[in-house]
Design a protein around this motif. Sequence first.
Motif, PDB file in Angstrom:
ATOM      1  N   LEU A 117       0.818  -1.213   0.000  1.00  0.00           N
ATOM      2  CA  LEU A 117       0.000   0.000   0.000  1.00  0.00           C
ATOM      3  C   LEU A 117       0.852   1.264   0.000  1.00  0.00           C
ATOM      4  CD1 LEU A 117      -2.856  -0.953   2.511  1.00  0.00           C
ATOM      5  CD2 LEU A 117      -2.973  -0.862   0.011  1.00  0.00           C
ATOM      6  N   LEU A 118       2.019   1.200   0.655  1.00  0.00           N
ATOM      7  CA  LEU A 118       2.907   2.362   0.692  1.00  0.00           C
ATOM      8  C   LEU A 118       3.339   2.786  -0.712  1.00  0.00           C
ATOM      9  CD1 LEU A 118       5.243   1.628   3.738  1.00  0.00           C
ATOM     10  CD2 LEU A 118       3.581   3.494   3.529  1.00  0.00           C
ATOM     11  N   ARG A 119       3.445   1.814  -1.610  1.00  0.00           N
ATOM     12  CA  ARG A 119       3.902   2.111  -2.969  1.00  0.00           C
ATOM     13  C   ARG A 119       2.863   2.880  -3.774  1.00  0.00           C
ATOM     14  NH1 ARG A 119       6.232  -3.424  -5.367  1.00  0.00           N
ATOM     15  NH2 ARG A 119       7.144  -2.000  -6.871  1.00  0.00           N
ATOM     16  N   ILE A 120       1.590   2.799  -3.358  1.00  0.00           N
ATOM     17  CA  ILE A 120       0.541   3.473  -4.131  1.00  0.00           C
ATOM     18  C   ILE A 120      -0.158   4.573  -3.326  1.00  0.00           C
ATOM     19  CG2 ILE A 120       0.122   1.494  -5.639  1.00  0.00           C
ATOM     20  CD1 ILE A 120      -2.275   0.752  -3.856  1.00  0.00           C
ATOM     21  N   SER A 121       0.471   5.010  -2.248  1.00  0.00           N
ATOM     22  CA  SER A 121      -0.136   6.063  -1.423  1.00  0.00           C
ATOM     23  C   SER A 121       0.861   7.198  -1.226  1.00  0.00           C
ATOM     24  CB  SER A 121      -0.566   5.494  -0.067  1.00  0.00           C
ATOM     25  OG  SER A 121       0.551   4.999   0.639  1.00  0.00           O
ATOM     26  N   ASP A 122       0.355   8.305  -0.682  1.00  0.00           N
ATOM     27  CA  ASP A 122       1.236   9.436  -0.395  1.00  0.00           C
ATOM     28  C   ASP A 122       0.648  10.259   0.749  1.00  0.00           C
ATOM     29  OD1 ASP A 122      -0.905  10.703  -1.564  1.00  0.00           O
ATOM     30  OD2 ASP A 122       0.144  11.257  -3.396  1.00  0.00           O
ATOM     31  N   GLY A 123       1.402  11.241   1.192  1.00  0.00           N
ATOM     32  CA  GLY A 123       0.939  12.165   2.225  1.00  0.00           C
ATOM     33  C   GLY A 123       0.556  11.499   3.529  1.00  0.00           C
ATOM     34  N   TYR A 124      -0.586  11.939   4.082  1.00  0.00           N
ATOM     35  CA  TYR A 124      -1.052  11.427   5.370  1.00  0.00           C
ATOM     36  C   TYR A 124      -1.376   9.942   5.317  1.00  0.00           C
ATOM     37  CZ  TYR A 124      -1.337  16.182   7.174  1.00  0.00           C
ATOM     38  OH  TYR A 124      -1.016  17.439   7.601  1.00  0.00           O
ATOM     39  N   MET A 125      -1.807   9.490   4.148  1.00  0.00           N
ATOM     40  CA  MET A 125      -2.126   8.066   4.004  1.00  0.00           C
ATOM     41  C   MET A 125      -0.882   7.220   4.238  1.00  0.00           C
ATOM     42  SD  MET A 125      -4.702   6.058   3.308  1.00  0.00           S
ATOM     43  CE  MET A 125      -5.851   7.036   2.360  1.00  0.00           C
ATOM     44  N   LYS A 126       0.240   7.662   3.690  1.00  0.00           N
ATOM     45  CA  LYS A 126       1.498   6.929   3.861  1.00  0.00           C
ATOM     46  C   LYS A 126       1.904   6.918   5.340  1.00  0.00           C
ATOM     47  CE  LYS A 126       4.390   6.718   0.562  1.00  0.00           C
ATOM     48  NZ  LYS A 126       5.427   6.828  -0.483  1.00  0.00           N
ATOM     49  N   LEU A 127       1.768   8.061   6.005  1.00  0.00           N
ATOM     50  CA  LEU A 127       2.089   8.155   7.428  1.00  0.00           C
ATOM     51  C   LEU A 127       1.195   7.216   8.243  1.00  0.00           C
ATOM     52  CD1 LEU A 127       3.575   9.472   9.820  1.00  0.00           C
ATOM     53  CD2 LEU A 127       1.810  11.263   9.790  1.00  0.00           C
ATOM     54  N   PHE A 128      -0.098   7.194   7.911  1.00  0.00           N
ATOM     55  CA  PHE A 128      -1.047   6.333   8.611  1.00  0.00           C
ATOM     56  C   PHE A 128      -0.658   4.866   8.462  1.00  0.00           C
ATOM     57  CE2 PHE A 128      -4.852   3.705   8.729  1.00  0.00           C
ATOM     58  CZ  PHE A 128      -5.371   4.055   9.965  1.00  0.00           C
ATOM     59  N   ILE A 129      -0.249   4.478   7.256  1.00  0.00           N
ATOM     60  CA  ILE A 129       0.141   3.082   7.013  1.00  0.00           C
ATOM     61  C   ILE A 129       1.381   2.721   7.830  1.00  0.00           C
ATOM     62  CG2 ILE A 129       0.991   1.461   5.265  1.00  0.00           C
ATOM     63  CD1 ILE A 129      -0.806   3.034   3.244  1.00  0.00           C
ATOM     64  N   TRP A 130       2.354   3.630   7.895  1.00  0.00           N
ATOM     65  CA  TRP A 130       3.552   3.373   8.699  1.00  0.00           C
ATOM     66  C   TRP A 130       3.194   3.189  10.177  1.00  0.00           C
ATOM     67  CZ3 TRP A 130       7.739   1.254   7.457  1.00  0.00           C
ATOM     68  CH2 TRP A 130       8.382   1.511   6.245  1.00  0.00           C
ATOM     69  N   VAL A 131       2.288   4.037  10.683  1.00  0.00           N
ATOM     70  CA  VAL A 131       1.848   3.920  12.082  1.00  0.00           C
ATOM     71  C   VAL A 131       1.168   2.565  12.306  1.00  0.00           C
ATOM     72  CG1 VAL A 131       0.238   4.834  13.816  1.00  0.00           C
ATOM     73  CG2 VAL A 131       1.671   6.409  12.489  1.00  0.00           C
ATOM     74  N   ALA A 132       0.311   2.170  11.363  1.00  0.00           N
ATOM     75  CA  ALA A 132      -0.385   0.880  11.475  1.00  0.00           C
ATOM     76  C   ALA A 132       0.614  -0.275  11.486  1.00  0.00           C
ATOM     77  CB  ALA A 132      -1.376   0.713  10.323  1.00  0.00           C
ATOM     78  N   ILE A 133       1.610  -0.219  10.613  1.00  0.00           N
ATOM     79  CA  ILE A 133       2.631  -1.273  10.558  1.00  0.00           C
ATOM     80  C   ILE A 133       3.380  -1.353  11.888  1.00  0.00           C
ATOM     81  CG2 ILE A 133       4.859  -1.888   9.520  1.00  0.00           C
ATOM     82  CD1 ILE A 133       3.733  -0.889   6.828  1.00  0.00           C
ATOM     83  N   CYS A 134       3.757  -0.202  12.432  1.00  0.00           N
ATOM     84  CA  CYS A 134       4.495  -0.181  13.705  1.00  0.00           C
ATOM     85  C   CYS A 134       3.649  -0.730  14.854  1.00  0.00           C
ATOM     86  CB  CYS A 134       4.956   1.239  14.025  1.00  0.00           C
ATOM     87  SG  CYS A 134       6.262   1.835  12.937  1.00  0.00           S
ATOM     88  N   ILE A 135       2.379  -0.296  14.938  1.00  0.00           N
ATOM     89  CA  ILE A 135       1.498  -0.763  16.010  1.00  0.00           C
ATOM     90  C   ILE A 135       1.324  -2.274  15.945  1.00  0.00           C
ATOM     91  CG2 ILE A 135      -0.901  -0.746  16.829  1.00  0.00           C
ATOM     92  CD1 ILE A 135      -0.956   2.259  16.163  1.00  0.00           C
ATOM     93  N   MET A 136       1.082  -2.797  14.722  1.00  0.00           N
ATOM     94  CA  MET A 136       0.912  -4.250  14.553  1.00  0.00           C
ATOM     95  C   MET A 136       2.136  -5.007  15.006  1.00  0.00           C
ATOM     96  SD  MET A 136      -0.870  -5.089  10.904  1.00  0.00           S
ATOM     97  CE  MET A 136       0.514  -4.407  10.026  1.00  0.00           C
TER      98      MET A 136
END
Length: 198
Positions: A117-136
């Motif tokens: 998903l990181l490859r097809i997202s940008d901005g806040y969406m990318k940040l949100f995905i990184w946070v989700a990955i870290c929390i998991m």
Amino acid sequence: MASITQRASAVETHGPKVNIVIWLLMALSAVFLGLRVFCKLATHRRLWWDDHILIVGWTLQLAAVSLITVNITLGFGRHVIDIDPANISQIALISNVVTTLSMLAAVLTKTSFGLTLLRISDGYMKLFIWVAICIMNIAMGLGALFQWVQCTPARKVWDFSVPGTCWDQNAMTAYAIFAAAISGAMDATLSLLPWKII
């Protein structure tokens, strides 16, 4: 006496049933993983981090399923009174290893999808995905670690005859439920994100 015999024979069938189901699911997942890798290589695209992490996660799950099969040969799937007492601690040890491998496999496969998903997202969406990955990874990683450090000495985790102390099982159960809830929430969130991106 007849009812005890019927119960024992019925319980003994659980191991083979579990074996069939887990190996069918592994075969199905292998087909999908194989198709993914084949499509990338057939179109002359290189495998990326998400592919490699997914392959590692699948390999860990394969190891876990193989160990479940070993446990079944030791009596796993039967009622505890029908298991050879000499095998109880070995089954418990292998079960803990299976739990750890399965948790790591689950979080790696989710991480792989997050990286996709990181490859097809940008901005806040990318940040949100990184946070989700870290929390998991933190939640599931701690769950895997707690499997091994909950007792003193550590051997008491799988050998109940060893004297020692363990953490409150209610607390362990509560954390397991919490980690599973986090995992499920991240599953739902990551599966909905592509709709937003599209």
